[in-house]
Design a protein around this motif. Structure first.
Motif, PDB file in Angstrom:
ATOM      1  N   LYS B  38       0.836  -1.199   0.000  1.00  0.00           N
ATOM      2  CA  LYS B  38       0.000   0.000   0.000  1.00  0.00           C
ATOM      3  C   LYS B  38       0.882   1.265   0.000  1.00  0.00           C
ATOM      4  O   LYS B  38       0.668   2.158  -0.816  1.00  0.00           O
ATOM      5  CB  LYS B  38      -0.960  -0.012   1.194  1.00  0.00           C
ATOM      6  CG  LYS B  38      -2.266   0.709   0.910  1.00  0.00           C
ATOM      7  CD  LYS B  38      -3.200   0.653   2.111  1.00  0.00           C
ATOM      8  CE  LYS B  38      -3.852   2.014   2.278  1.00  0.00           C
ATOM      9  NZ  LYS B  38      -4.426   2.207   3.604  1.00  0.00           N
ATOM     10  N   PRO B  39       1.878   1.321   0.885  1.00  0.00           N
ATOM     11  CA  PRO B  39       2.792   2.469   0.795  1.00  0.00           C
ATOM     12  C   PRO B  39       3.552   2.529  -0.538  1.00  0.00           C
ATOM     13  O   PRO B  39       3.899   3.618  -1.007  1.00  0.00           O
ATOM     14  CB  PRO B  39       3.768   2.260   1.953  1.00  0.00           C
ATOM     15  CG  PRO B  39       3.202   1.208   2.809  1.00  0.00           C
ATOM     16  CD  PRO B  39       2.134   0.483   2.067  1.00  0.00           C
ATOM     17  N   TYR B  42       1.262   4.260  -2.818  1.00  0.00           N
ATOM     18  CA  TYR B  42       1.190   5.688  -2.486  1.00  0.00           C
ATOM     19  C   TYR B  42       2.310   6.467  -3.191  1.00  0.00           C
ATOM     20  O   TYR B  42       2.082   7.498  -3.811  1.00  0.00           O
ATOM     21  CB  TYR B  42       1.310   5.879  -0.970  1.00  0.00           C
ATOM     22  CG  TYR B  42       1.487   7.317  -0.524  1.00  0.00           C
ATOM     23  CD1 TYR B  42       0.413   8.190  -0.469  1.00  0.00           C
ATOM     24  CD2 TYR B  42       2.754   7.801  -0.179  1.00  0.00           C
ATOM     25  CE1 TYR B  42       0.575   9.505  -0.080  1.00  0.00           C
ATOM     26  CE2 TYR B  42       2.930   9.121   0.221  1.00  0.00           C
ATOM     27  CZ  TYR B  42       1.838   9.972   0.273  1.00  0.00           C
ATOM     28  OH  TYR B  42       2.019  11.277   0.650  1.00  0.00           O
ATOM     29  N   ILE B  43       3.510   5.916  -3.104  1.00  0.00           N
ATOM     30  CA  ILE B  43       4.645   6.671  -3.642  1.00  0.00           C
ATOM     31  C   ILE B  43       4.660   6.617  -5.162  1.00  0.00           C
ATOM     32  O   ILE B  43       4.982   7.586  -5.831  1.00  0.00           O
ATOM     33  CB  ILE B  43       5.988   6.187  -3.029  1.00  0.00           C
ATOM     34  CG1 ILE B  43       7.067   7.258  -3.203  1.00  0.00           C
ATOM     35  CG2 ILE B  43       6.465   4.876  -3.601  1.00  0.00           C
ATOM     36  CD1 ILE B  43       6.841   8.463  -2.364  1.00  0.00           C
ATOM     37  N   ILE B  44       4.256   5.498  -5.725  1.00  0.00           N
ATOM     38  CA  ILE B  44       4.379   5.323  -7.165  1.00  0.00           C
ATOM     39  C   ILE B  44       3.241   6.016  -7.915  1.00  0.00           C
ATOM     40  O   ILE B  44       3.355   6.302  -9.104  1.00  0.00           O
ATOM     41  CB  ILE B  44       4.464   3.808  -7.515  1.00  0.00           C
ATOM     42  CG1 ILE B  44       5.245   3.592  -8.798  1.00  0.00           C
ATOM     43  CG2 ILE B  44       3.118   3.166  -7.621  1.00  0.00           C
ATOM     44  CD1 ILE B  44       6.694   3.891  -8.684  1.00  0.00           C
ATOM     45  N   CYS B  45       2.164   6.315  -7.205  1.00  0.00           N
ATOM     46  CA  CYS B  45       1.035   6.971  -7.868  1.00  0.00           C
ATOM     47  C   CYS B  45       1.067   8.492  -7.719  1.00  0.00           C
ATOM     48  O   CYS B  45       0.102   9.170  -8.052  1.00  0.00           O
ATOM     49  CB  CYS B  45      -0.280   6.395  -7.357  1.00  0.00           C
ATOM     50  SG  CYS B  45      -0.468   4.660  -7.801  1.00  0.00           S
ATOM     51  N   THR B 102       6.312  13.064   2.073  1.00  0.00           N
ATOM     52  CA  THR B 102       7.237  11.984   1.707  1.00  0.00           C
ATOM     53  C   THR B 102       6.827  10.719   2.467  1.00  0.00           C
ATOM     54  O   THR B 102       6.106  10.783   3.460  1.00  0.00           O
ATOM     55  CB  THR B 102       8.684  12.365   2.083  1.00  0.00           C
ATOM     56  OG1 THR B 102       8.699  12.812   3.442  1.00  0.00           O
ATOM     57  CG2 THR B 102       9.211  13.458   1.176  1.00  0.00           C
ATOM     58  N   LEU B 103       7.311   9.593   1.968  1.00  0.00           N
ATOM     59  CA  LEU B 103       6.862   8.311   2.511  1.00  0.00           C
ATOM     60  C   LEU B 103       7.197   8.154   3.999  1.00  0.00           C
ATOM     61  O   LEU B 103       6.376   7.683   4.791  1.00  0.00           O
ATOM     62  CB  LEU B 103       7.487   7.167   1.706  1.00  0.00           C
ATOM     63  CG  LEU B 103       6.783   5.832   1.864  1.00  0.00           C
ATOM     64  CD1 LEU B 103       5.398   5.868   1.264  1.00  0.00           C
ATOM     65  CD2 LEU B 103       7.583   4.722   1.218  1.00  0.00           C
ATOM     66  N   HIS B 104       8.422   8.560   4.371  1.00  0.00           N
ATOM     67  CA  HIS B 104       8.797   8.369   5.776  1.00  0.00           C
ATOM     68  C   HIS B 104       8.046   9.332   6.687  1.00  0.00           C
ATOM     69  O   HIS B 104       7.973   9.101   7.903  1.00  0.00           O
ATOM     70  CB  HIS B 104      10.314   8.475   5.977  1.00  0.00           C
ATOM     71  CG  HIS B 104      10.863   9.833   5.708  1.00  0.00           C
ATOM     72  ND1 HIS B 104      11.060  10.337   4.442  1.00  0.00           N
ATOM     73  CD2 HIS B 104      11.259  10.822   6.548  1.00  0.00           C
ATOM     74  CE1 HIS B 104      11.562  11.552   4.522  1.00  0.00           C
ATOM     75  NE2 HIS B 104      11.685  11.870   5.771  1.00  0.00           N
ATOM     76  N   LYS B 105       7.503  10.418   6.146  1.00  0.00           N
ATOM     77  CA  LYS B 105       6.684  11.314   6.968  1.00  0.00           C
ATOM     78  C   LYS B 105       5.256  10.791   7.050  1.00  0.00           C
ATOM     79  O   LYS B 105       4.611  10.895   8.090  1.00  0.00           O
ATOM     80  CB  LYS B 105       6.693  12.734   6.387  1.00  0.00           C
ATOM     81  CG  LYS B 105       8.030  13.455   6.479  1.00  0.00           C
ATOM     82  CD  LYS B 105       8.382  13.822   7.922  1.00  0.00           C
ATOM     83  CE  LYS B 105       9.790  14.425   7.989  1.00  0.00           C
ATOM     84  NZ  LYS B 105      10.260  14.639   9.348  1.00  0.00           N
ATOM     85  N   GLY B 116      11.405   1.238  -0.122  1.00  0.00           N
ATOM     86  CA  GLY B 116      12.441   1.527  -1.120  1.00  0.00           C
ATOM     87  C   GLY B 116      13.085   0.240  -1.617  1.00  0.00           C
ATOM     88  O   GLY B 116      13.168  -0.007  -2.828  1.00  0.00           O
ATOM     89  N   ASP B 117      13.496  -0.602  -0.688  1.00  0.00           N
ATOM     90  CA  ASP B 117      14.114  -1.885  -1.063  1.00  0.00           C
ATOM     91  C   ASP B 117      13.175  -2.699  -1.946  1.00  0.00           C
ATOM     92  O   ASP B 117      13.585  -3.301  -2.946  1.00  0.00           O
ATOM     93  CB  ASP B 117      14.425  -2.711   0.188  1.00  0.00           C
ATOM     94  CG  ASP B 117      15.458  -2.041   1.081  1.00  0.00           C
ATOM     95  OD1 ASP B 117      16.147  -1.123   0.597  1.00  0.00           O
ATOM     96  OD2 ASP B 117      15.577  -2.436   2.253  1.00  0.00           O
TER      97      ASP B 117
END
Lengths: 331, 331
Positions: B38-39, B42-45, B102-105, B116-117
């Motif tokens: 899911k995350p 989020y980042i890729i879209c 950002t993802l980590h936030k 990321g990995d």
């Protein structure tokens, strides 16, 4: 197994481990930028057992290949393994690894994230050196292993947040997080060695089952190991409230007050250090230590049974020997 | 270029971008575990320009291939790009990316490291779907790109800590951190499309030079962009004390008080917001904005010159058009 055979296999392990170490050391020793590759050297030159690269070499040989066809792949799987360790240590906020400071403690988190990424990139670089005829299959196996390790780590994190985790879910998680990597080493080795479909299938099954047994053994050692030989504190998983095989199985069996005591480990996200013995006694009472040993035994037998595909007795026996020392280890 | 041609190329871009977006969206939509994917979704879209996948498609076509041979590789390079963004954002402690958290936030650092990995692992998975005949070359190009991006990020971090960075060092860093990825897209596309050695070489050179121009343009936009269109604050690099082309070139040229003012940016690790205009004026006085434009022009010309290897006029022109819109962009 005769002591003379054990000595022979142990010597092969020692010799190959030395070779792998020297290849790992030279992988980064002259590479630029030093700010990236010096920390890579630090982590890769720790005192690892090098089980995964050894499995690549032994399984390549078991199907008639020479060790020489697989050294770069052996280095690649160890780099991949270390990539997971570096990133996992950040996620777990671990201070120590193999008796030394973890990378993010010795340097900082940003460096550790980047060094992890870089270890993985160099792993692929090494892998691509070795797979002339088989590149696609080898790369697919390696990539599947990587995908599964990430998914397994995702599950592990998810389970940390959940109250209930079933034994089946636990087994799925360790299959992905731990066993998939051992499986991958065996698949890559036997593919590089030129194994037949049947040989590769059998040897891969050895790896998968060995990997599962290995992880349950890891959970067990946390509570049964000799603290001095183990090199870390007994009961660490209980202190952190980790959902190990022992805890999940105990929860499945316990009733009444015992069950409440076990639920507390999860609710409070760990226990205090003076409670470790109490829980050890509870595990013994519920017989889950024997359950774990039986399950390790079950998966080990499955692993060894798969080795029938290997024709050469010596090549088969060294893999039996390796399973044996792994499952009798105390660290 | 005629407006009708520009319209044609722009329509192709829009159409292919839509296709790439839909493939990216479905890459994670049903995958398990959801806590991991899911995350990733989020980042890729987010609203990416999808320049890198577009380059894969266009360069595949430019040597006679169809877009169809390269969609999976196109998805792979975008996933790789997003892997770098997610990890870089942690290292830079960035709050926002493309107007969103950002993802980590949005989640936390551990999730962002693992996502990321995982993006990288799935990138290799997609790449391996597309490279039947060429797997080794494609995989080597992709892996080289990954290695260089990590090394470039390592250099970038190293430069942050150093007082002096020469223009040559800066160029080496942006070649690795930014241009290597653009170069890799062009190499993979032209290889998948079945290009000859000469075609692949020319198109790869286009990518490398375009990538260098792109990054200098990025440095320039930080100071010359229209704040509203840019979508972020002007002078952000100065506020952070980043060693951009402008700052390094200005330091090379400035003397006396001007030089002292520039050294302060480095010594104090950034300036205050009310000083941005003062430094913009200093950059104009030292003519480094024109220097940057000239250098962008130089690399763009080199990029376009390399395109002579493409025989079909339309396929060549759309790559010229793409370079043009990238270097006239305001965000």
């Amino acid at each position: 197994m005769k002591p003379s055979e054990q000595k022979k296999y142990s010597d092969i392990y020692a010799k190959e481990r030395k070779k792998i170490n020297s290849r790992l050391e030279s992988a980064f020793s002259k590479r630029e930028p030093r700010s990236l590759y010096k920390p890579s050297s630090y982590i890769i030159c720790g005192a690892g057992k090098r089980i995964r690269p050894l499995l690549v070499l032994l399984t390549a040989k078991s199907v008639g290949g020479k060790f020489d066809v697989a050294y770069n792949a052996a280095v690649a799987v160890e780099l991949l393994h270390n990539f997971t360790l570096v990133h996992d240590d950040i996620m777990d906020n671990a201070d120590k690894r193999r008796g030394r400071l973890t990378l993010h403690k010795k340097y900082n988190e940003s460096t550790a994230i980047l060094v992890g990424d870089s270890l993985l990139s160099v792993a692929y670089e090494f892998l691509l050196k070795d797979c002339n005829g088989n590149s696609k299959n080898i790369l697919i196996s390696f990539t599947n292993g990587l995908v599964e390790v990430c998914e397994g780590q995702g599950l592990d994190t998810e389970y940390e947040r959940r109250k209930n985790v079933s034994l089946d879910e636990y087994l799925l998680m360790i299959k992905m997080k731990t066993a998939s990597m051992i499986k991958m080493c065996c698949r890559i080795g036997s593919t590089l060695g030129g194994g037949s479909k049947e040989e590769i299938k059998g040897i891969t099954s050895y790896g998968l089952n060995l990997g599962i047994a290995f992880q349950i053994q890891d959970d067990l050692l946390d509570i049964t190991a000799d603290e001095e030989k183990f090199g870390k504190r007994i009961g660490g998983d209980l202190l952190e409230g980790k959902k190990t095989y022992l805890l999940i199985k105990a929860l499945e069996k316990a009733k009444g007050e015992d069950r409440n005591a076990l639920l507390k480990v999860i609710d409070k996200k760990g226990i205090k250090i003076n409670q470790v013995n109490k829980y050890k006694t509870l595990y013994e009472k519920l017989n889950v230590i024997d359950d774990a040993k039986n399950l390790i035994n079950y998966y080990t037998k499955r692993a060894l049974k798969s080795l029938y595909v290997i024709k050469n007795e010596n090549d088969r026996k060294i893999l039996i020997w390796l399973a044996d020392i792994l499952l009798k280890r105390n660290n």
